[in-house]
Design an enzyme around this catalytic site. Structure first.
Site, short mmCIF file in Angstrom:
data_model
loop_
_atom_site.label_atom_id
_atom_site.label_comp_id
_atom_site.label_asym_id
_atom_site.label_seq_id
_atom_site.Cartn_x
_atom_site.Cartn_y
_atom_site.Cartn_z
N ARG A 6 -2.58 83.62 34.08
CA ARG A 6 -2.29 82.71 32.95
C ARG A 6 -0.79 82.42 32.82
O ARG A 6 -0.28 82.17 31.73
CB ARG A 6 -2.82 83.27 31.63
N LYS A 14 6.53 69.38 35.04
CA LYS A 14 5.23 68.84 35.40
C LYS A 14 4.82 69.40 36.75
O LYS A 14 5.57 69.33 37.71
CB LYS A 14 5.28 67.31 35.49
N GLU A 39 14.15 57.32 43.67
CA GLU A 39 14.20 57.94 42.33
C GLU A 39 15.61 57.90 41.77
O GLU A 39 15.80 57.75 40.56
CB GLU A 39 13.69 59.39 42.37
N LYS A 48 17.32 63.08 33.51
CA LYS A 48 15.92 63.49 33.35
C LYS A 48 15.81 64.55 32.26
O LYS A 48 14.90 64.52 31.43
CB LYS A 48 15.34 64.00 34.67
N GLU A 73 5.24 64.47 27.26
CA GLU A 73 4.92 63.11 27.65
C GLU A 73 4.06 62.35 26.65
O GLU A 73 3.12 61.66 27.03
CB GLU A 73 4.21 63.13 29.01
N ARG A 115 9.32 59.94 27.23
CA ARG A 115 9.30 60.40 28.60
C ARG A 115 8.61 59.42 29.54
O ARG A 115 8.83 59.43 30.75
CB ARG A 115 8.59 61.74 28.65
N ASN A 135 8.32 56.89 34.24
CA ASN A 135 7.27 56.35 35.10
C ASN A 135 7.53 54.91 35.52
O ASN A 135 6.65 54.26 36.07
CB ASN A 135 5.92 56.45 34.38
N HIS A 167 5.96 53.52 38.59
CA HIS A 167 5.00 54.50 39.07
C HIS A 167 3.55 54.08 38.92
O HIS A 167 2.71 54.53 39.69
CB HIS A 167 5.24 55.85 38.39
N HIS A 178 1.90 54.54 42.29
CA HIS A 178 0.81 55.49 42.53
C HIS A 178 -0.43 54.78 43.07
O HIS A 178 -1.10 55.29 43.96
CB HIS A 178 0.43 56.22 41.23
N HIS A 210 6.11 58.90 48.91
CA HIS A 210 6.12 58.60 47.47
C HIS A 210 7.29 57.69 47.10
O HIS A 210 7.12 56.70 46.40
CB HIS A 210 6.17 59.91 46.67
#
Lengths: 360, 360
Positions: A121, A143, A185, A227, A237, A241, A245, A248, A252, A265
């Site tokens: 956990r 993330k 990026e 960032k 998010e 935030r 993206n 993206h 994506h 990417h």
């Protein structure tokens, strides 16, 4: 050594940036008061170059390190590899205060981060990003993500590292294509947040491409700062935030329909950002001069700025975008630029507008 | 309807307890402002009895429910079933505001909770525990867990549900053995926290065994209150919360070495609690009269209070205990009772003391 502090209350951590930091990693670990057992998760490209040295320096500092090597490439960001890592961690008897070191690029960071977030956990985790992309992107924000057959990063956790170490030396040995992909990026941070950083990148592109150490250290640190500021305002998010993206949603989807691996990417989000820039002109009145500067800077880096997407592929592209995590009750939303350095998120764009753009 | 509030700042939620609450679930969902899509994760025992009715009542209330049925039993708490659920969720196009309903016992709650915690990096989740064990134990605390070959619950996440609905009606149809197993956790709350609740359970055991609805509602609510108080003090299990593991260090090890499935969890921790009680006498001077009352109340419920563990099995038992998550740098620590209603956690016990006890 440059230090960027990521302020997240009791989960705050430092990003250290500089040349040859890897050899001092055990020293940095010691300040964190972790257990002795640790597992270095790395891949078949990065592991052979750095893992043995890191393992013996950790060993000399009194730690009990183990190296877990996964196959290089996006395919390792799947449930099967996660399961493989869990088994390796349990065989090495990691305990709650033990820690995981992610040594590699974005795939390794996402994978190892997810494994650390969920094993027992959640156990401490240290990130050592070795690519430009992962140094400027995945080392901040907490993330972690795993791909499913249905899409990229559909599974994951928000989980903060205890420390991030960006060794600029590791960037000098990166394959050129991968290095250049990371620049996509870097450019993004200028567009979404900081016009003067955009100017800096535009002006210094030749030096960035030569991997000038001084320029690199500044660039990586500035990206991490931006960032960190954005993430600090909105850790999970739900709002601001989302600006990270930019490019993206389309990016994506392009990755998904091309089969993972065809585009890196960074290449896919380069195309995605140029398309988002052109949408910004249509929908938000972004000046044509800004559209042109943005497109040119991606091209100057050697990044792709367009993809030919046939009619049947467009249908799949829309399906993929609708499947994106950022979709809420079926509506596709975009991050669009008002000018360089200022964007808006959550902008609904009719599908026709996107189709027209793709066909123009 | 009894309501227990679990106060965890912005992650606070309610536990609703009463007969026939299941049919009102859509009404309760509506107050939470979730998306319309939802997946009911259930198992092959509970699903056939309740899932269709729940699905149609959700449908009538305007939701878009899907039912995901996994095989009943502990084996479904593994990575493979997690992967199966991820695929089902992505096929049903769950989005960030969509939600997961866990309909079943502890296995379903742990599995569905982990899936909800990690799908899209976390989507809302509602727990509908249908066994006594899960109503008094896994519905509070936000622990989700998955088993590895190396041990139980080695993987998981801390993740809070948005709502827990305990329908006492579902307890009346439980197989007797499973119902009785749940009583082991009920007794635990008395031992670790509340001597007068222990007295109550001791006195009312015949009525508890008859599943008297009034007694049941009180018992479930009181257990949830106690767990909620303990968890509220220590959400991520760094301190006090450890008292909830009374009997669990040995109990988990017994489950592990017997092959999962031979003992129900409640049966294993019944044996574990009796052993921990006897250790408490040795190490903490617990009165013999308390040892006797504790042992008798487990026996009165019809729960096992001892297991014969041969010498080679003892070795495996110690290995399993050392592998437990609660171990820190190789030392086995116990929760031990000073008297009924008051325990101490983090007590180191030499392995010889444990061996002597097992052989006596």
């Amino acid at each position: 050594v440059r230090t960027v502090k990521v302020p997240l209350a009791e989960r705050s951590y430092d990003i250290l940036i500089g040349p040859q930091l890897l050899k001092d990693l055990p020293k940095y670990c010691q300040s964190l008061q972790l257990g002795t057992r640790c597992s270095i998760i790395t891949d078949s490209h990065v592991g052979p170059r750095y893992a043995d040295d890191l393992k013996s320096s950790l060993h000399q500092a009194g730690y009990k390190p183990d190296v877990v090597t996964v196959r290089a490439g996006e395919k390792s960001k799947g449930i099967r590899t996660v399961d493989y890592c869990y088994d390796a961690l349990s065989l090495h008897h990691l305990e709650r205060r033990s820690f995981v070191i992610a040594l590699g690029g974005g795939v390794v960071g996402d994978l190892a981060g997810f494994v650390a977030a969920t094993y027992l956990r959640g156990i401490p985790f240290i990130q050592v990003p070795t690519t430009l992309l992962s140094q400027v992107d995945s080392s901040v924000g907490g993330k972690t993500g795993i791909n499913l057959r249905a899409g990229k990063n559909l599974v994951g956790a928000f989980y903060q590292p205890r420390l991030v170490v960006c060794d600029s030396g590791t960037l000098r040995t990166l394959p050129r294509r991968e290095y250049v992909a990371g620049i996509a990026e870097v450019i993004k941070y200028g567009i979404i947040y900081d016009a003067s950083f955009f100017n800096y990148v535009e002006k210094n592109m030749p030096k960035i491409l030569k991997r000038d150490p001084k320029i690199l250290a500044f660039v990586v640190a500035r990206c991490c700062e931006i960032k960190s500021e954005v993430v600090g305002q909105d850790e999970t998010e739900s709002g601001t935030r989302a600006i990270l993206n930019f490019g993206h949603t389309i990016g994506h989807a392009i990755e998904a329909i091309s089969g993972y691996g065809r585009y890196l990417h960074g290449e896919a989000i380069s195309i995605g950002q140029v398309l988002a820039t052109r949408l910004s002109k249509e929908v938000k009145g972004l000046a044509e001069s800004d559209v042109s500067r943005i497109t040119k800077v991606f091209a100057a880096a050697g990044l792709p700025t367009k993809a030919h997407i046939s009619a049947p592929m467009q249908k799949r592209l829309f399906d993929a975008m609708r499947h994106d995590k950022k979709v809420s009750d079926g509506e596709i939303k975009f991050v669009l630029a008002k000018k360089i350095g200022a964007v808006e998120y959550g902008v609904k764009v009719p599908e026709e507008t996107i189709s027209q753009l793709l066909n123009s």
